[in-house]
Design an enzyme around this catalytic site. Structure first.
Site, short mmCIF file in Angstrom:
data_model
loop_
_atom_site.label_atom_id
_atom_site.label_comp_id
_atom_site.label_asym_id
_atom_site.label_seq_id
_atom_site.Cartn_x
_atom_site.Cartn_y
_atom_site.Cartn_z
N SER A 69 0.83 -1.21 0.00
CA SER A 69 0.00 0.00 0.00
C SER A 69 0.86 1.26 0.00
O SER A 69 0.55 2.23 -0.69
CB SER A 69 -0.94 0.00 1.21
OG SER A 69 -0.23 0.04 2.43
N TYR A 70 1.94 1.23 0.76
CA TYR A 70 2.84 2.38 0.84
C TYR A 70 3.55 2.59 -0.49
O TYR A 70 3.61 3.72 -1.00
CB TYR A 70 3.85 2.12 1.96
CG TYR A 70 4.86 3.22 2.18
CD1 TYR A 70 4.49 4.42 2.77
CD2 TYR A 70 6.20 3.03 1.85
CE1 TYR A 70 5.42 5.43 2.99
CE2 TYR A 70 7.14 4.02 2.08
CZ TYR A 70 6.75 5.21 2.65
OH TYR A 70 7.67 6.20 2.87
#
Length: 250
Positions: A152-153
């Site tokens: 996600s990052y």
């Protein structure tokens, strides 16, 4: 005083890299509005800035709240009359394997990173046009090399990079520079890693060609000063790796 008479707006400014940028900007003469989630840390940083003669204002806010973000730009202009520098530093995420990345985990990263960056850029644009301002957004090696457990990052940071390159292309005609910083620094998270997992920390340091972790103010903050000042007027759409040589972009 490279930033004398300039007004900077910084997200995630209460601690870590954001605080380092605020301190570096303040010492170059900027007035600063910074946003943070933790009121105690924010007030502490605000007092630090005031003590060195900076006209500073802390706004307690959650950048996860999209509807709130335009009002933060409005409050900055109400206080100082303009915005010269926009720094989108805030980011939250959870590190889990890709197959364990739920919609909520992805939404957290995208909302605090991509969406806040996009909305603040859009909201600040009229003011940045007026000042021929600077935008500094933050990316990470996580997206460039595909670090494990950071789906996600990494996805968010690469999306921010694409957004910033489009803005650099479209906003160049207004005299606005849009650039990116990719740092490695002694943020609170890295400090916790050093305390709780010294072997992992030492391994991370060993992978840095300069053999040290960057300082939030003196390394990352000074690089941000360069991108915020007239010294970088002919640079836009670029990713500046401030990571001791860990990732060498070719």
């Amino acid at each position: 005083m490279k930033l004398k008479d300039k007004v900077a707006f910084v997200t995630g400014g209460s601690s870590g890299i954001g605080r380092g940028i605020c301190l570096a900007f303040a010492k170059e003469g900027a007035s600063i509005v910074f946003v943070g989630l933790n009121e105690e840390k924010g007030k502490r940083t605000e007092n630090e800035l005031l003590a060195i003669g900076c006209d500073a204002l802390f706004l307690q806010a959650d950048v996860n709240n999209r509807e709130l973000l335009p009002s933060l730009i409005d409050k900055t202009v109400e206080r100082f009359g303009k915005i010269d520098i926009l720094v989108n530093n805030a980011q939250s995420s959870k590190n889990v394997p890709l197959e364990e990345t739920t919609d909520d985990v992805m939404d957290l990263a995208l909302n605090t990173g991509l969406w806040s960056t996009f909305i603040l850029m859009r909201s600040a644009l009229p003011h940045l046009k007026a000042t021929k301002g600077k935008v500094i957004n933050f990316v990470s090696a996580a997206g460039m090399i595909g670090l494990s457990k950071q789906a996600s990052y990494a996805a968010t940071k690469e999306a921010i990079r694409g957004l910033s390159r489009v803005a650099a292309t479209e906003w160049g005609r207004y005299g606005i520079n849009v650039n990116l910083l990719s740092p490695i620094a002694n943020s609170p998270g890295v400090e916790r890693l050093q305390e709780e997992h010294p072997n992992a920390y030492n391994k991370m340091v060993s992978l840095v060609p300069l053999k040290r972790i960057g300082d939030c103010e003196h390394d990352i903050g000074r690089a941000a000063v360069f991108l915020a000042s007239s010294d970088s007027e002919y640079i836009t759409g670029q990713t500046l790796m401030v990571d001791g040589g860990t990732v060498m972009v070719r």
